[in-house]
Design an enzyme around this catalytic site. Structure first.
Site, mmCIF file in Angstrom:
data_model
loop_
_atom_site.group_PDB
_atom_site.id
_atom_site.type_symbol
_atom_site.label_atom_id
_atom_site.label_comp_id
_atom_site.label_asym_id
_atom_site.label_seq_id
_atom_site.Cartn_x
_atom_site.Cartn_y
_atom_site.Cartn_z
ATOM 1 N N ASP A 64 0.850 -1.185 0.000
ATOM 2 C CA ASP A 64 0.000 0.000 0.000
ATOM 3 C C ASP A 64 0.889 1.239 0.000
ATOM 4 O O ASP A 64 1.999 1.211 0.546
ATOM 5 C CB ASP A 64 -0.907 0.019 1.227
ATOM 6 C CG ASP A 64 -2.034 -1.003 1.153
ATOM 7 O OD1 ASP A 64 -2.456 -1.339 0.037
ATOM 8 O OD2 ASP A 64 -2.500 -1.444 2.216
ATOM 9 N N ASP A 122 -7.204 -1.296 -4.639
ATOM 10 C CA ASP A 122 -8.333 -0.897 -3.804
ATOM 11 C C ASP A 122 -9.189 0.152 -4.525
ATOM 12 O O ASP A 122 -10.417 0.107 -4.478
ATOM 13 C CB ASP A 122 -7.843 -0.333 -2.471
ATOM 14 C CG ASP A 122 -7.032 -1.326 -1.663
ATOM 15 O OD1 ASP A 122 -7.324 -2.537 -1.742
ATOM 16 O OD2 ASP A 122 -6.113 -0.894 -0.947
#
Length: 158
Positions: free
Chosen positions: A116, A132
């Site tokens: 991330d 995402d």
């Protein structure tokens, strides 16, 4: 070759490439937990790893998520390949969801965690990645599609 649901495949392939490329660039250019302010205290690029689902949900014991990603991915591929011709919003929606499921699924199978790096600090949001984003964009596309179609009861009367 007449490829049914071609926008599904385009969204899935482009989304997957962008997701994996951006994660690769973060991994080779950042140290773990290193942050780069793009707009100080608003948006940073921050390299973290996540063993959970989107936005760090289920971060403890989330190994089952790799199998969920695989099942969702296979189901979407079967739908696009063998199912009916979908409208453009459905194609884009399912394609983006596939891109996100595959992008994070690949990370989970290869590394055991997801990379991330998108860090919106002004709203104290969990760090996330393009996979995402693509899953959420896909859901929005499916919502748009559902709003454009008449309810099943009115379709039966026509």
């Amino acid at each position: 070759m007449n490829l049914k649901n071609r926008f599904f495949w385009v969204a899935a392939v482009i989304g997957l490439i962008l997701d994996q490329l951006t994660k690769y660039l973060v991994v080779i250019n950042f140290e773990l937990k290193e942050t780069l302010p793009v707009w100080s205290e608003v948006f940073h690029l921050t390299y973290v790893t996540n063993t959970g689902a989107a936005f760090s949900l289920f971060s403890e014991g989330g190994s089952w998520l790799r199998w969920l990603s695989l099942a969702v991915s296979l189901g979407l591929i079967v739908l696009a390949w063998l199912g009916p011709r979908l409208n453009i919003w459905e194609q884009l929606g399912y394609g983006f969801i596939l891109a996100g499921a595959l992008g994070n699924g690949i990370d989970r199978f290869v590394a055991g965690y997801v990379v991330d790096f998108l860090d919106f600090r002004f709203i104290q949001f969990p760090v996330f990645n393009l996979a995402d984003v693509f899953i959420n964009v896909g859901i929005i596309c499916l919502l748009i599609s559902s709003l454009q179609q008449p309810p099943p009861a009115s379709r039966a009367r026509n």
